[in-house]
Structures are given as structure tokens and as C-alpha cells.
Design an enzyme around this catalytic site. Structure first.
Site, PDB file in Angstrom:
ATOM      1  N   GLY A  86      39.269 -53.898 -14.419  1.00 29.74           N
ATOM      2  CA  GLY A  86      37.832 -53.653 -14.678  1.00 29.74           C
ATOM      3  C   GLY A  86      36.892 -54.605 -13.909  1.00 29.74           C
ATOM      4  O   GLY A  86      37.203 -55.033 -12.809  1.00 29.74           O
ATOM      5  N   SER A  87      35.584 -55.007 -14.559  1.00 27.44           N
ATOM      6  CA  SER A  87      34.580 -55.699 -13.715  1.00 27.44           C
ATOM      7  C   SER A  87      35.174 -57.121 -13.516  1.00 27.44           C
ATOM      8  O   SER A  87      34.201 -57.953 -12.979  1.00 27.44           O
ATOM      9  CB  SER A  87      33.262 -55.254 -14.292  1.00 27.44           C
ATOM     10  OG  SER A  87      32.838 -54.119 -14.609  1.00 27.44           O
ATOM     11  N   THR A  88      36.115 -57.610 -14.412  1.00 26.74           N
ATOM     12  CA  THR A  88      36.665 -58.828 -13.895  1.00 26.74           C
ATOM     13  C   THR A  88      36.689 -59.008 -12.508  1.00 26.74           C
ATOM     14  O   THR A  88      37.117 -60.403 -12.175  1.00 26.74           O
ATOM     15  CB  THR A  88      37.680 -59.529 -15.154  1.00 26.74           C
ATOM     16  OG1 THR A  88      38.844 -58.764 -14.754  1.00 26.74           O
ATOM     17  CG2 THR A  88      37.168 -59.227 -16.447  1.00 26.74           C
TER      18      THR A  88
END
Lengths: 364, 665
Positions: free
Chosen positions: B329-331
Site C-alpha cells: 500500500g502507501s507505505t
């Protein structure tokens, strides 16, 4: 008057054979049958097989005794070169069994070329010294040394320390009888002892382990020392008179490893005791004494060198095998002459004895 | 003229030859005399000694077992230890009749059906003359009862045995693994490795986790006793003994207090947490939820329990931190940002549009932003802070996969970290070659790399899949400006005999060739994530040290094969996974952490509060108010119900925040 045809056949067979040698070898062989029967749990399988290869071995022995050594001698260079090529073949394409590269796969069968070298090296050297008998100089000893060291190194690299030692020893015996300088022998011995620490560093772990467990088998009583300890127990418990034929407990309770081949002496020793051991040692000594006599009387240089080397090699086999089983020498795979079960081993002994008898006939 | 070296003696040849013959003959006779001397020594002088040895079973060599090494945490708290207990063992070949013996024993001790099942399993795995445990851990009373009636049961013995105990059970199960009885497969491996002699008498071997990886250290070296025994095989006295050398102690980098805090913060939720010390690569906490009780395996697990564990939809046997692969995801965005900076795709202050959706040239398909109004425009740092999807879609599209892959692979993404555990998953860092290989069996249309494939990869979706361990490792690399360590659970091995410590490598394995200012820029951007305006602003409230982080949401893939359909669970299982990666303090990072909470919804919701509470504990020793009084490893004051309620409410409130990145389908 013509003798009976059977009598003539008997004379023909008996003619090239050496009576004394045949007698002593025969006695050892008879003992070996009893031991094998006991070691093989009173079964006939191995005994029958042993008969089979002995018959083959006797045919070879007789042929070599019948042929004139001058004729046999000429085969030395081709046999040696073939053996050497096969050893190189092993180094390049050999089959690895138990971590060492000793075998050459020839489609239907496998051969172990280092076995050929056991007889090829002394033959080649004896032939070589005979050829240059009248002009021997230090160069010839150097060449002879190389002819030993090259195959020796190839076998050592396999790695097979036991066989390498044996074939190099056989070659050395020829050089010894050919008159290698005492200074060089003693100097070489000193150098060898001095270089032991270096050799140690080049040894494989399993070789180091064998030597360490020889010095103190109790270091690893459940692992590598196990064989030596169990065979020493067998010999020691045999006592002066032995436990009697078929009564060896160590043998029959499965404590002795390789009990029909390399460790068969432990079986014999447990059942026949010190008395049996002394008898066997005397029989071997008689074979050796007769060999020494033949050596002394041999008329040609080739004959002397070959007979001497064959006899000394025979001694080394007997001594090293009994020495390792009784725990004074490292465990190297050396069979007890004529007693250990195994076709190749028996055959190579009988080839040697056949040549010896051939040389004995030369003086007639 | 110098005399030539003479290798040949020039005396009369015949005389010389005869002399040599005599020397050789004499030598051989001498050697044979030595040999006979040896025989006399063995067979006459030592005869009695060897006779004794040979007499059936008079003397036997009995292996004595070394104590298995302990496993302790970085502060010396014991995580795996041994204790002695009585077991009831039966040697089938020595009993008159096995069934009747077992039946009669059943009247003396309580043999449960589970004991019986296990016994039958062991029987099928062992040989007839080997003792097989019927019941483990007898009570003192039971042991005495069997011992008193022993004469009635040939082949039955009560033995004191060492057992392995893991005091923290589920909490450390995925780190320590467990030991179990040596089976045929283990035996074959020991044979191959030439270790059989050292394992004589040993029943147990490390099966998984650190117990397996450090088996050689933990096992130690067996000793042996030369024991004189009577005809019945009972020991009379010991003649000689060589003591065993106990196994070495493993000292972990792991801090059990941190591990427990993490475990309690997860509560009943599923997921994983990995915390790494960026300065050494030491793993401070390594959690996979749920865990399992390792003691089930030590005694031998029965098939019913095994089946239950394996078919549990929560998959307690799967080490999620090590083997679970999730889209990041956005990590993923900070790492994408590094790729963009390193390839010169964007500068620090380049402002670009961050609209509500992104379309590819010549296509009407809309890649939507998680913020339905978009974020207007932003530079790279702000795009990280607000987690703009459209910004990163465009960035990925501009770079293309061939520029992204080489930079991100430097962070260890898509390759094993080399941690000291077996079975680590590789994950997937997509590339053209990877896709070609992965779909090799499919049609060319499937194998082909489409330019559009890169778009969703830009926000950590698409083919991306990494383990929590890989993410923690990547964050640690980012935190310490590109110094790469091999993560390790074991910090040092303490030799049982000498007490000497063998440190596990703490030197960096390599240094990433990236600009230091780029690291500073991205780290600063990650710091603003926890500041007002950032996606985890709420988590940053009241920080007493500096902290940087990044939220993420992983789309859930379909339920895995083989899992049981569970109507109550299904709706929950379709929720997204909540990610948070972080490190603190920003200037001199002491801890880097990756947290994933499965099906806990979006971004900052569940994972970020756990990371914050964990770093608070690590940096300040502050125990979360609702855990006061619940921890066994940390002494805390009495619980304050008000503070606990407040802490819970705060975390619950965090879960109500706006999602940061709901990726478009």
C-alpha cells in the site's frame, strides 16, 4: 615306458610350481576357509564364491609360473602405461564413491586402476633397471623415482592413502634392492619424518580422524574409534587358546565390522587365540622366507628385483592388516593375504606368487 | 673435478644385494616379533580386561546427554529452558505382551486417549527394541506407584527426562519455533551430516524457528559413561565417564518486554509486527498473530489437534512476519520517492498536480485518488505527507518499471533479508523479467508487460508483495541513510564451556549509493506524516521525541485456498489490511518498525496507534495505560481505570479517521 597319461598331466601341472610355496600358501588357504565359514555365520555363500575366484586365481598363478619371466617382463611397459592412463582417466572422469574418486565406469563394469598399479609399478621398475643394468647412474634412480611418484600422487589425490602407500612402497622396494644409496634412504626417512606436520595439514579430515582415533580410540568410542575398540576386544578376549571355532561372541554378536574382509583377522584371533595367531604369523614368515630364498637365487637382475619386491609387498599386506586390526597401525583398507574375502585382493596376491614361481624356475 | 653425487653404491653388486636381502629379512622378522608382542599384550596380559569387555553386556557405553542451550532475550530473560520430569517408557520387545502391559499400566497411571494416540504414533516410528514414551510428565505419586510395581512389568521404565519449556508460549512461538522427537527424516539428515554419534540417546531436535536454525549450538556434545551392568542390563557402577558439553546459550537482540507490549496491543487481532534496531540490524520484536502453543509439538502432536490448528481460518501456524506477503500500500511511497529522486525524475521543489483522478494518455480509464476531491497540487514531500495517489500514479508512469526496479531492489524489497530463520518468503518486486517468468505458462498477452502495469505499482498495489520483515528492514535502511544490515534475532551465542561470547555480525553488509540529501528529504517528509496535515497527524499528538512514519492500506486478495469457509469471518476477511511503518527518533534512529493489522481497515486506523504505543514504550518506558497491570515482563503500578479508558478511546477514535488511500480497483 610311457607313464600313465594322468601322471603326465600331473607332472605338466606340477612342473612350474614351487612345492614349498604351494604348501605354505595352501595351509594358509585352508585356515582361511574355516575362518570365513565362521565369519559368514556358517553360511556357504561366500565360501562358494571364494572357491570360484580361487580357481581363476590358480589358473593365472600357474600361467605366470609357466611363462618365462623374460617374456612376462616385456609386458611391463604397456601394462604400466595403460595403468597410468587409466589413473589419469579416473582423475578426470572417475566415479565418486564414499567421497573418493577411485573407480572408472566402463559401461558394464567398474574398475579400480590403482589395483593394476600394485603389480605394474614393481614390474616396470624391475624391467627398467634390468634394461639399463650395465650403465646405471643416478639419473636412472631419478627416473625410477618419478615412475613411482606420479601414479602415487594420482592415487593419493583420489584420495586413497592406503593404496597410495602400498604402491609407492612396492616401487621403493625395487629401488632398495637395485642398490639405492643408504644415505639417500636414511636422508629420505629423516625428511619424511620432518615433513609429517606439513603432510598433516594437507590431510583430509577423515584421514586425520583415523590417525587421531588410532592414538586414542577412546576419544571417539561411539564413532570412528568403535571399529578398533571392538576388534581389540575380540582379539584380547580370545586369550592364549582362543574361544574355539564358531564360538567367538564378538563375531557372532555382530560387534566386528567388515568381518569377512578387512577385519577377518579379529574373527580368527578371537576363536583361535594367541596360538592361532602365532601359527598364522609363522606361516606368513615361511612364505616370506621362501620368497627371500628365491630372490637370493634369482639369476637375472629383473628376477631379483621383482622377487624381492613381491615378497616384501606380501609382508607389508600381512603386517599392516594384522597391525591395524590389533590397533598398532591406522585403519587403512588393506586385506589379509589369502584370508580376507574378495576376488581382486586374492587375484593380486596370486599374480605376485605366480611371477615369483616363474622366477624360481629360471635357475633350472 | 668434483665427485659426482653417488646414488648407487659401488661395492661389489652381489655382496651389496645380499646385505640388503639380510636387512630386509631381518626387518620383517623384527616387525613380526613386534606384532606377536602386541598379541601377547592383548591376549595374555590384557586378556582379563578384554574378556570382561566382551562378556555379554557386562560393560556398555551409555551416552550422557548434554542439556540443551537456553534462549534468553537481550536482558537475560529466559525464553526457552529445560526442566526435568518423569516419563513412563515401554520397550516393546522386552514386554511379554504389549497390549496387556499397557492395559495393566492403565490401572496405575491415568492414560488419556491422547496419550494412547501419541503412543501408537511413536510405535509406528520407532524400532522394536527402542523405548517409547507412553506417558510424559508423571506426577511424583504416579512415578512412585509404577516404580513399586516395576517387577511386574518387564520392559517398562520410569525415566527422568529433560523437557523443553517456553514460558511465553504463543508470544514467542514464531521466533523460537519448537523442538520435537527425531523422526526418520531428521535421522537421515543427521546421517548425511555425520552427526549420528553425537545424537545417540538424544530424542529431540529443533524443528522450526531458532530451535532449528541454531540446532548445532543448542544441542551441545554428548558425553558417555562406561557402565558395568549385570545380566539384566541394570547398571552397577560407572567405570569411566566423559561429561557432556552442554549446548550454548542464545542471547537474542529481541526485548521480551517490547514483544509483550506489541502482543498485548494486538489483542485478538491478526497481523504481524517487526521492530529492528537500525544501528545493528538486531530484531527487537518479531510478532506474528495469532501464535500457537509450542508445547503441543514437543510431546508429539496428535493428528486431531494438528488438523484443528492447520484448518483454523486464522492460520496460527503461518509465520506472517516471515512468510506472509502483502501489498505494501502507501507505505511504499517513500521508497518510490527515492527512486524518483535518484533517477532525477523530480526535484525537491517541483510542484505537480495531485487531482482527484489520473488517466493514461489515450485512455478514458480513471485511476481514482483516495481523496475524492484530490489534493490540489503538491511537491514530493507533501505528496508523501498527504499520501496523494494521483501524484504517485503520474510519477510511476513517468519513470516506468525499468527505472523503479533497480532503486527499490536496493532496499531489499523482493529478496530475502537473510534473517536467521528458515523459510523466509521472497516477496515480489515487479519487473518485466519477473512477469515473464511468473506467467511463463500463460499466453503472451498475459506475460507481456503493459506500460499501464506500472501505474498501480506506484502506490504499492498491483503485483507488489512484501513480508512485514522486508518492510521493517527497508524502513531501517531508510532510517539510517542506507546502511544495510542483515537482520538477526540472535545477538550473541554464549559458549557453555568457556563462557565466551560469539557475536552475530553487526557490521553493515553494504551502503546504498544514494545521495544523503535524498535520505534527509524523504525522512523529513515522513516526519510530516505525523504532523498536522499528515495522514497520521493524530498519532503524532504529544510526541516527546521525533518520529517519522508512513501509513498504508493493503487491498485484500481473495481468501486463500484450503481455508475453511466461515460465515462470521467472511465479511471481516474482505476488509483491507492496515499498514504502518515508522522509525524514531528521526535524527539518530533507535527503532524501525513495520506493523500490519489484517482486515483492520485503512491506513492510520489500527496499525499506527500500535506503532506509536510501541515506540513510546521503547523510547520512554511508558506502558500504555490500558495495559497497566497486564504485563508479566514489566512491573507497572496499579491500573488507573480512567487512563485506561482514555487510551482505548483514543485508539478507537484513530480508527474512525478518514482513509488515506483506498486504491481504485
Amino acid at each position: 615306458m610311457q607313464p600313465h597319461p594322468l601322471k603326465r598331466l600331473w607332472d605338466f601341472i606340477k612342473e612350474p610350481l614351487d612345492g614349498w610355496l604351494m604348501l605354505f600358501l595352501g595351509l594358509i588357504y585352508v585356515l582361511s576357509l574355516f575362518v570365513l565359514f565362521s565369519a559368514d555365520n556358517q553360511e556357504w555363500g561366500r565360501l562358494t564364491a571364494k572357491f570360484g575366484y580361487t580357481v581363476l586365481g590358480l589358473v593365472v598363478l600357474w600361467s605366470l609360473a609357466y611363462l618365462r619371466p623374460q617374456l612376462v617382463m616385456n609386458f611391463a611397459p604397456p601394462i604400466y602405461v595403460t595403468g597410468l592412463l587409466l589413473l589419469i582417466g579416473v582423475a578426470l572422469f572417475g566415479v565418486v564413491v564414499n567421497g573418493s574418486r577411485r573407480w572408472l565406469e566402463l559401461g558394464i563394469t567398474r574398475i579400480q586402476p590403482s589395483e593394476i598399479m600394485k603389480i605394474a609399478i614393481p614390474m616396470m621398475l624391475a624391467w627398467f633397471f634390468q634394461k639399463y643394468e650395465l650403465s646405471l647412474s643416478w639419473r636412472h634412480y631419478l627416473v625410477a623415482g618419478l615412475m613411482i611418484v606420479v601414479p602415487g600422487a594420482l592415487v593419493l589425490k583420489q584420495p586413497d592413502l592406503g593404496t597410495a602407500t602400498l604402491i609407492m612402497a612396492a616401487g621403493f622396494f625395487v629401488m632398495f634392492f637395485a642398490g639405492l644409496s643408504w644415505k639417500l634412504i636414511i636422508g629420505g626417512l629423516v625428511t619424511f619424518l620432518g615433513s609429517l606436520p606439513v603432510i598433516w595439514n594437507f590431510m583430509h579430515d577423515y584421514q586425520k580422524k583415523r590417525i587421531l582415533t588410532l592414538i586414542d580410540p577412546m576419544q571417539d568410542p561411539l564413532g570412528a574409534g568403535y571399529h578398533i575398540i571392538q576388534s581389540m576386544i575380540a582379539i584380547g578376549s580370545g586369550g592364549p587358546w582362543g574361544k574355539g571355532w564358531l564360538n567367538g561372541t564378538q563375531t557372532h554378536l555382530d560387534y566386528i565390522p567388515e568381518r569377512t574382509t578387512d577385519f577377518i583377522f579379529a574373527v580368527y584371533s578371537e576363536e583361535f587365540g594367541l596360538v592361532g595367531n602365532v601359527i598364522l604369523v609363522i606361516l606368513y614368515l615361511l612364505v616370506i622366507s621362501r620368497g627371500m630364498m628365491i630372490t637370493a637365487r634369482a639369476p637375472t637382475l629383473y628376477g631379483r628385483l621383482m622377487a624381492g619386491a613381491i615378497t616384501l609387498t606380501f609382508f607389508v599386506y600381512a603386517f599392516v592388516n594384522m597391525g591395524m586390526v590389533s590397533g598398532i597401525l591406522p585403519v587403512v583398507g588393506v586385506p589379509l593375504p589369502l584370508v580376507s574375502y574378495g576376488g581382486t585382493a586374492t587375484l593380486s596376491i596370486l599374480v605376485g606368487q605366480g611371477m615369483l614361481m616363474g622366477i624360481a624356475n629360471q635357475r633350472k | 673435478m668434483p665427485r659426482p653425487t653417488r646414488l648407487k653404491n659401488t661395492r661389489s653388486d652381489d655382496e651389496q644385494f645380499e646385505l640388503r636381502l639380510i636387512v630386509a629379512y631381518g626387518f620383517m622378522i623384527l616387525m613380526f616379533i613386534v606384532l606377536v608382542g602386541r598379541f601377547v599384550y592383548l591376549q595374555v596380559m590384557q586378556h582379563d580386561h578384554y574378556m570382561t569387555l566382551a562378556q555379554n553386556n557386562r560393560i556398555s557405553l551409555v551416552p550422557t546427554l548434554p542439556n540443551r542451550g537456553l534462549i534468553v532475550d537481550r536482558n537475560g530473560v529466559v525464553l526457552a529452558q529445560n526442566y526435568s520430569a518423569y516419563t513412563l517408557e515401554v520397550t516393546p520387545s522386552k514386554t511379554g505382551g504389549l497390549d496387556s502391559t499397557v492395559e495393566a499400566l492403565g490401572k496405575l497411571v491415568d492414560i488419556t486417549p491422547r496419550d494412547m494416540k501419541r503412543f501408537k504414533k511413536f510405535l509406528s516410528e520407532s524400532r522394536n527394541f527402542e523405548p517409547v514414551p507412553l506417558k510424559m510428565k508423571l506426577t511424583e505419586e504416579e512415578a512412585a506407584r509404577v516404580a513399586a510395581n516395576g517387577w511386574r512389568f518387564p520392559g517398562v521404565e520410569v525415566k527422568a527426562r529433560l523437557f523443553r519449556d517456553y514460558p511465553f508460549k504463543e508470544m514467542t512461538s514464531h521466533v523460537l519455533g519448537y523442538i520435537g522427537r527425531i523422526n526418520q527424516k531428521d535421522q537421515d539428515r543427521l546421517d548425511d551430516e555425520g552427526k549420528t554419534a553425537n545424537y545417540r540417546g538424544t530424542d529431540y531436535i529443533g524443528k522450526t524457528g531458532l530451535e532449528a536454525v541454531y540446532e548445532d549450538d543448542l544441542h551441545g556434545t554428548s558425553g558417555f559413561e562406561e557402565v558395568e551392568t549385570d545380566a539384566g542390563g541394570h547398571a552397577i557402577r560407572t567405570l569411566r565417564r566423559t561429561p557432556p558439553i552442554n549446548g550454548n546459550t542464545l542471547k537474542l537482540a529481541l526485548d521480551i518486554r517490547l514483544q509483550e507490549v506489541a502482543d498485548k496491543l494486538f489483542g485478538q487481532r491478526r497481523g504481524a509486527l517487526v521492530a529492528i534496531d537500525p544501528q545493528t540490524g538486531g530484531v527487537l520484536a518479531f510478532l506474528s498473530k495469532p501464535g500457537f502453543d509450542p508445547s503441543l509439538f514437543i510431546d508429539g502432536i496428535d493428528s486431531a489437534t494438528w488438523k484443528t490448528l492447520n484448518e483454523d481460518w486464522q492460520k496460527p501456524m503461518v509465520n506472517r512476519a516471515l512468510r506472509g506477503v502483502y501489498p505494501p500500500g502507501s507505505t511504499f511511497k517513500p521508497f518510490m520517492a527515492m527512486a524518483a529522486l535518484e533517477t532525477g525524475t523530480i526535484g525537491y521543489n517541483d510542484v505537480r498536480a495531485a487531482p482527484a483522478f489520473f488517466t493514461l494518455p489515450g485512455s478514458s480509464h480513471q485511476f481514482r485518488d483516495s481523496n475524492k476531491h484530490g489534493n490540489g497540487s503538491a511537491n514530493l514531500a507533501r505528496a508523501i505527507q498527504v499520501s496523494s495517489d494521483t501524484f504517485f500514479y503520474k510519477l510511476a508512469w513517468d519513470m516506468g518499471i525499468d527505472k523503479i526496479h533497480p532503486v527499490l531492489s536496493q532496499f531489499g524489497l523482493g529478496s530475502r533479508t537473510g534473517i536467521d530463520l528458515d523459510g523466509e518468503a521472497t516477496g515480489v518486486l515487479p519487473s518485466k523479467e519477473w512477469k515473464e517468468k511468473r506467467f511463463a505458462k500463460y499466453k503472451p498477452e498475459v506475460r507481456r508487460w503493459y506500460p499501464a502495469d506500472v501505474v498501480s505499482i506506484g502506490i504499492g498495489q498491483g503485483f507488489n508483495a512484501y513480508t512485514p520483515l522486508q518492510m521493517a528492514n527497508a524502513v531501517a535502511i531508510m532510517a539510517n541513510d542506507g546502511n544495510v544490515f542483515k537482520p538477526h534475532l540472535v545477538q550473541e551465542v554464549v559458549d557453555a564451556k568457556s563462557g565466551k561470547e560469539r557475536r552475530i555480525e553487526t557490521q553493515p553488509t553494504r551502503q546504498l549509493p544514494f545521495k544523503e540529501t535524498n535520505f534527509e528529504y524523504i525522512k523529513h517528509a515522513m516526519e510530516t506524516v505525523l504532523k498536522p496535515g499528515g495522514t497520521a497527524a493524530r498519532i503524532g499528538v504529544g510526541l516527546q521525541y521525533t518520529m517519522a512514519g508512513k501509513t498504508g492500506t493493503a487491498q485484500v486478495v481473495a481468501i486463500k485456498q484450503g481455508a475453511k469457509y466461515n460465515s462470521a469471518a467472511i465479511s471481516e476477511q474482505q476488509r483491507d489490511h492496515s499498514w504502518f511503518v515508522a522509525f524514531a527518533p528521526v535524527e539518530q534512529p533507535k527503532i524501525a518498525v513495520a506493523v500490519i493489522v489484517e482486515n483492520a481497515g485503512w491506513g492510520a486506523a489500527a496499525a499506527a496507534p500500535i506503532a506509536r504505543a510501541l515506540t513510546d514504550f521503547y523510547m520512554l518506558g511508558k506502558v500504555p495505560a490500558d495495559l497497566v497491570g497486564q504485563l508479566t515482563t514489566v512491573k507497572t503500578g496499579t491500573a488507573d481505570p480512567n487512563a485506561a479508558a482514555r487510551a482505548q478511546a483514543e485508539r478507537a477514535a484513530a480508527e474512525q479517521e478518514t482513509p488515506d488511500a483506498t486504491p481504485s480497483p
